[in-house]
Design a protein around this motif. Sequence first.
Motif, short mmCIF file in Angstrom:
data_model
loop_
_atom_site.label_atom_id
_atom_site.label_comp_id
_atom_site.label_asym_id
_atom_site.label_seq_id
_atom_site.Cartn_x
_atom_site.Cartn_y
_atom_site.Cartn_z
N VAL A 166 -100.35 18.49 23.52
CA VAL A 166 -101.80 18.59 23.29
C VAL A 166 -102.21 20.02 22.92
CG1 VAL A 166 -102.46 16.63 24.74
CG2 VAL A 166 -102.17 18.89 25.79
N ASP A 167 -101.30 20.98 23.12
CA ASP A 167 -101.63 22.38 22.84
C ASP A 167 -100.33 23.17 22.66
OD1 ASP A 167 -100.58 22.56 25.36
OD2 ASP A 167 -102.49 22.96 26.35
N ASP A 168 -100.47 24.50 22.50
CA ASP A 168 -99.28 25.33 22.26
C ASP A 168 -98.28 25.27 23.41
OD1 ASP A 168 -100.46 26.01 19.93
OD2 ASP A 168 -100.99 28.06 20.51
N ALA A 169 -98.79 25.26 24.64
CA ALA A 169 -97.89 25.29 25.80
C ALA A 169 -97.06 24.01 25.88
CB ALA A 169 -98.71 25.49 27.09
N THR A 170 -97.71 22.87 25.66
CA THR A 170 -96.95 21.61 25.73
C THR A 170 -96.03 21.45 24.51
OG1 THR A 170 -98.99 20.55 24.97
CG2 THR A 170 -98.41 20.24 27.28
N GLY A 191 -98.20 18.24 12.93
CA GLY A 191 -99.11 17.65 11.95
C GLY A 191 -100.00 16.54 12.51
N HIS A 192 -99.51 15.83 13.53
CA HIS A 192 -100.29 14.72 14.07
C HIS A 192 -101.33 15.16 15.10
CE1 HIS A 192 -97.35 11.28 12.80
NE2 HIS A 192 -97.74 12.03 11.81
N LEU A 193 -101.37 16.48 15.39
CA LEU A 193 -102.36 16.99 16.36
C LEU A 193 -103.68 17.19 15.62
CD1 LEU A 193 -102.27 17.76 19.37
CD2 LEU A 193 -101.84 20.11 18.67
N ARG A 194 -104.44 16.12 15.52
CA ARG A 194 -105.58 16.12 14.60
C ARG A 194 -106.74 16.98 15.07
NH1 ARG A 194 -103.78 13.36 10.47
NH2 ARG A 194 -102.46 11.56 10.86
N THR A 195 -106.67 17.46 16.32
CA THR A 195 -107.75 18.31 16.82
C THR A 195 -107.60 19.74 16.28
OG1 THR A 195 -106.37 18.65 18.76
CG2 THR A 195 -108.17 17.06 18.98
N SER A 196 -106.43 20.06 15.72
CA SER A 196 -106.20 21.43 15.27
C SER A 196 -106.54 21.57 13.79
CB SER A 196 -104.74 21.79 15.53
OG SER A 196 -104.43 22.98 14.90
N ARG A 197 -107.05 22.77 13.39
CA ARG A 197 -107.39 22.96 11.98
C ARG A 197 -106.18 23.38 11.16
NH1 ARG A 197 -111.53 26.71 12.40
NH2 ARG A 197 -111.33 27.11 10.18
N ALA A 214 -99.60 25.79 8.44
CA ALA A 214 -100.20 25.57 7.12
C ALA A 214 -101.58 24.99 7.37
CB ALA A 214 -99.35 24.60 6.31
N PRO A 215 -102.53 25.22 6.45
CA PRO A 215 -103.85 24.64 6.64
C PRO A 215 -103.74 23.12 6.71
CG PRO A 215 -103.72 25.91 4.58
CD PRO A 215 -102.37 25.95 5.20
N ARG A 216 -104.52 22.50 7.63
CA ARG A 216 -104.48 21.04 7.72
C ARG A 216 -105.17 20.44 6.49
NH1 ARG A 216 -103.59 17.40 10.94
NH2 ARG A 216 -103.19 18.84 12.63
N VAL A 217 -104.51 19.49 5.87
CA VAL A 217 -105.11 18.79 4.74
C VAL A 217 -105.64 17.47 5.29
CG1 VAL A 217 -104.70 17.78 2.46
CG2 VAL A 217 -103.41 19.81 3.18
#
Length: 283
Positions: A166-170, A191-197, A214-217
């Motif tokens: 869910v975040d960088d630590a996990t 890529g599937h962490l859709r909460t991140s930009r 990379a920027p999320r598309v």
Amino acid sequence: MTRVLPLAAPGDTPRRVMTIAGSDSGGSAGLQADMRAFAMLGVHGSAAVTAVTVQNSLGVRAFYEVPIDIVAGQISAVASDIGIEAAKTGMLASKDIIEAIVTTWRGEKLDGVVPLIVDPVCASNNGEPLLHVSALAALRDDLFPMATLVTPNLDEVRLLVGIDVVDDATQRDAARALHALGPRWALVKGGHLRTSRVSSDLLFDGSEFHQFAAPRVDTRNDHGAGDTLAAAITAALAHQLSVPDAVAFGKLWVTECIRTAYPIGHGLGTVNGIAGLHNEPDL
Ligand code: PXL
């Protein structure tokens, strides 16, 4: 970091890579995506077909597993003649197919010699299973220890090591847990962490972390993204790039394919595996 791989001169043999994967009748993912990436990146692709899926953009209707002696035979036939400088696995479907690949890879003396990228495909983008649950242990216990690199997405991470990223630590916890299963490197794709930009992938070799962002598309047309990334990494490893450089190269390639992804059919569209090809009037 190189942005392009060197091309063989006309008439010279290009680098030789193999995909061990399933066929996607819709042409977006699976070995079709792999072979397209290999061609676009200037390497000679060979293919050991593990399964034939019946699918279109709306989903996977069925799949047929190729008999294990035929899976093993394809690998041996290529290894003993054409040669393999790097290989990747995709959809493997069953425990028996995984075990046949492990036995053949060792039998052909490729283990520890030829880079092997294991993309642990468990399901299609539409969510249909592409690997029997009974095959998870073989993937983890038998194939992972032979892998140079494993490249799970977050759904596969959950299935393989039971960690919800869910975040960088996990994401770091997941990379550690995956590395502990025996591959030389583990890449946890974000890529599937859709909460991140950003789409941030984390690579770990047991001591150092490398991050690739990379920027999320924002697109639904992402069928074939994972296959294309792993195939591009495979092509780069055949050129003897280091694993971090090969991952950086693959990430650049797949990001361009995702940026120019296109709709097809009535369901999920596809990454643009032929990114960079243009049909301009003055050509
Ligand atoms: O993208 C993973 C994948 C791999 N291989 C086959 C597939 C898919 C996704 O649909 O169909 C054959």
